[in-house]
Every structure is written in structure tokens, then in C-alpha cells.
Scaffold this active site. Sequence first.
Site: not given
Length: 525
Positions: A495, A499
Site C-alpha cells: 500500500h 492504491d
Amino acid sequence: MKQDFILPDIGEGIVECEIVEWLVSEGDTIKEDQPVCDVMTDKALVQIPAVHNGVVSKLYYAKGEIAKVHAPLFEMEIADSAAVTNKAKPVADKAYAPAAPAQASGSAVGTNSRTEDFILPDIGEGIVECEIVDWLVAEGDTIEEDQPVCDVMTDKALVQIPAKYSGVVSKLYYAKGDIAKVHSPLFAMQLAAEAATAAPQAATAAQTQNVQSRPESNPAPVSSGKALASPAVRRLARELNVDLTKVTGSGDKGRVYKDDVKAYADGNVNKAVEPKAETRTAAPAQVTAQAADRVEPIKGIKAAMARQMADSVATIPHFTYCEEIDLTALIALRLSLKDSYAKQGVKLTMMPFFMKALSLAIKDFPVMNSQPNSECTELRYFSEHNIGVAVDSKVGLLVPNVKGCQAKSIVDIARELGRLTDAAREGRVSPADLKGGTITISNIGAIGGTVATPIINKPEVAIVALGKVQTLPRFNAKGDVEARQLMQISWSGDHRIIDGGTIARFTNLWKQYLEQPSSMLVNMI
């Protein structure tokens, strides 16, 4: 105690070097890390430092001579503290002592024979120890040059160690399950008269060792270029009047074996060399007197996986994205092609389609094929799509990768995948096949299960787990219920780099290629 200093790897593919200058003399007292000599490879001038404190007792080469990698460079009397910490661990924890000559009959050992230690050579970058998985010989056995002696396990792969000379095994320094140290004696053997005469005192048992990491089903032979071969192989080539530089070697890094030379001499240049049959010595059965809890150490590949997974979870913020893919059309396409390619020796599974579709989708989403630096301040985008496939092998989880999927056809990927999978399941995949991966697929569905949360294979940024294929009812465009063949897939992404929107759009494109195989084929042109 006296111990040989083994010339370590001094560059990829380098097997020998020239002694440019000795910086010490016999009788000199030296310290750890003190420069001992300068050597010249075909690429650079390299300085070799000492690894222990002690006294130089013998230099095995003169200035200007050619020294062999993994061969003794000099002998030294090691200071007491170093000798204690660096001696080989003996069987049953007995004090180490030079092996006594074996009492053996037969023509293998003559009056000119002598006993030598076989020094365990470098068996992979950064590897300093390994576990003895199985001895393939026993004390007193007569063995031949290049005969497999034992299987050892590193934290990367199962490696087979061959004999350097013909002779009789006089002592095994480790028991099965012990940890052996690189550059320490592995076993002692009484050399056959021919080998004892031919091998100069300047080159003991490690001089031309060749560490085999050959998979059970050999890959296609590679060009040997400058021939890499043992003295016995070179002798056979001379006897058969064969130019070794023209022989393709079937061994690791193109090493030429006797069977390669014989096949070339017979005119079977393209003949695949079958691996030599192994005679394993059965280990005595272990019987426990009563049932009890069992404790065993985590080591080898399992220990490496434990460290890798813990580091990945501790340093990478994972997030998971799941999707359903309709494989009905792709399964039908694969079934229509399966038999025809099987006749060509190609096992056409579903995985090559998944890998090629993944590579095509990466072209539009290159961030999925990137890796951050350790501080996550830079991101490297890879032009090569080296797609790894997690394999549940007999020695633990291995992740070999198919290099350059962006330039390979589905059939090319299938061939390479077959080679890697066979090797990985036996634990004999080469270190080169385990390195350089850029993204990973884990096929949990081959065993069972539908949804998972796979752990990223650090430093990659994404991994996908494939669930099992299920035949389930779904509504078609007309509102009618149909039986469709569906698979759940589960992505884990880094992350910090990816995204949710990016991985969703990437998955939609990958899904399109798999659900509509014609669109995948069009984009391959």
C-alpha cells in the site's frame, strides 16, 4: 592446527586467476583481513585477504602461475582461538583428527595412494553452511570421479556434491542432519593411485570441485563457451580427440560432463544427457520406545521462508483485493490445444495463460512490476517481467521465476514453467532460477481453497493467489441461469506503492484477457 585457505569466488563465471604478487612469505605471521596476494582475473585485479590469524606454512603457487577458484591457495598454521572455532564438526562430537587411510581391497587404491580431505566448496552466494540431507556413500565405499557423494540443503536449494577424484571413502566428518561449514572438510578419501600421482601437492581435494545443482529432469544444454570441466573430463576429451570448446555442457553454468563428451564423440550433439543413477545408502530405521512430543529445528529453506515472511509483514503494509474470474472460455480453449501440444512434449496447463495475461496487463500498469528501495524513497520499474510461481516442494516453499515473460509466447512459458516446476518439486532448482523475480503467482487452488491473503515476496510489490475452479450458477445477459467455471483470485499489494484504484483497474484488464482469450491473443501480436 594447519588448514588450507581456499580461494573463494572472485567474480561471476571466473574459475581461475593469475598470481600477480605474493604480499607474504612462508613463515610470516599474518592477521585476519591482512592482504595476502594480488590476483588478476580476466576482468580486474583483486586482492585476497586472510580470514584467520596465524602463520603461513606453505604457498601453493608461484608468482605468475594460474590458481583455481575453490582450490587451496596457501596453507597456514591457525592461531589456537581461530582453530577451535573453525574446525569441522565431527560425527558424534568426537575431536576432529586427520582420517586414517582406509583399508580397502580392489584395484581402486594402489601403493601410490594417499588420503585427502574433500573441502566443501562455495555452494552459493553468501552461503556459509548447509545441512547434510543424505549421504549417498558410506565409509569404505569405492567411488569414482563426479559420482554424487551427498545431498546438502542450503537456505535456497538442495545441492548435490560430487566426488573430485576416484578412490575409497575413509571417513565421513558429519552425520545426516548435521550442519557442515563451507571451506571445511566434508569427508576424507584415499585417492586411487592414478589420481594421487596426477594431483600435485599444491592442489588438494577442492581444486576442481564442481557443485552440482542439476534438476532431476535436465534443462536444455547450454553453450559451454570456454569449457568448464574437471581434469578427468578433459582427459577423456583428449583420448576421444574432442574439442571441449565445441561441446555443450549439461551442467550448471554449462559445465561439461563425461556423458556430454561421449555424446559429442558419438555424433549425438543434441542428445539430452540423462542424469547418472544414484545409489543411496539406506539409513537405519529409528525406533522410539514410546510415543512422545517431538521438537525439531526450523532450518534450511523453511527457516529462510520464516525470516522472509516475517520481514515482509513487518515492513510492508499489505492490503488485499479479491475478484471473480469466469474461465469458461479459456478452459475450453486450453482443452482444445492440450493434446496436440502434449505430443510435442509441452504440458499446457492453465498457468502459462495466467502468466502471459499478467505480463500483457503489466504493460499498461508498470507499477505492478516495480520494486522500492529499502527506504522506500525510490521506485525501480523493471522492463523484464520475471513472473514467479510458488511451488510446494518436498523441502519447503520455493518460488522460481520465468524470466522475460513479456517476450515469450504461451508455449515458451509452458516449456520453461515445466522445467522449473519439476526442479522445484525435487528441491533442486538452481539459485539463478530463484533470483530476479518481479511479481508472484501462488496457485493455492491446486490444493484447495478459494480466497487467501498471500504474503508479498519482498521486495516485490504484489502477489496474487489463485483459488480453485468451481462450477457455479450465474445469470447470463438474457437473465437465464448458466453453469460457469469460476475462480476467485486474491491480490495482496504494497500500500506504500499501489492504491486500491490501481490494483482494481489492473485486475479488470487481466480479467478481460482471461475471460476473452481472443483479446489476449490479439494483444500478443
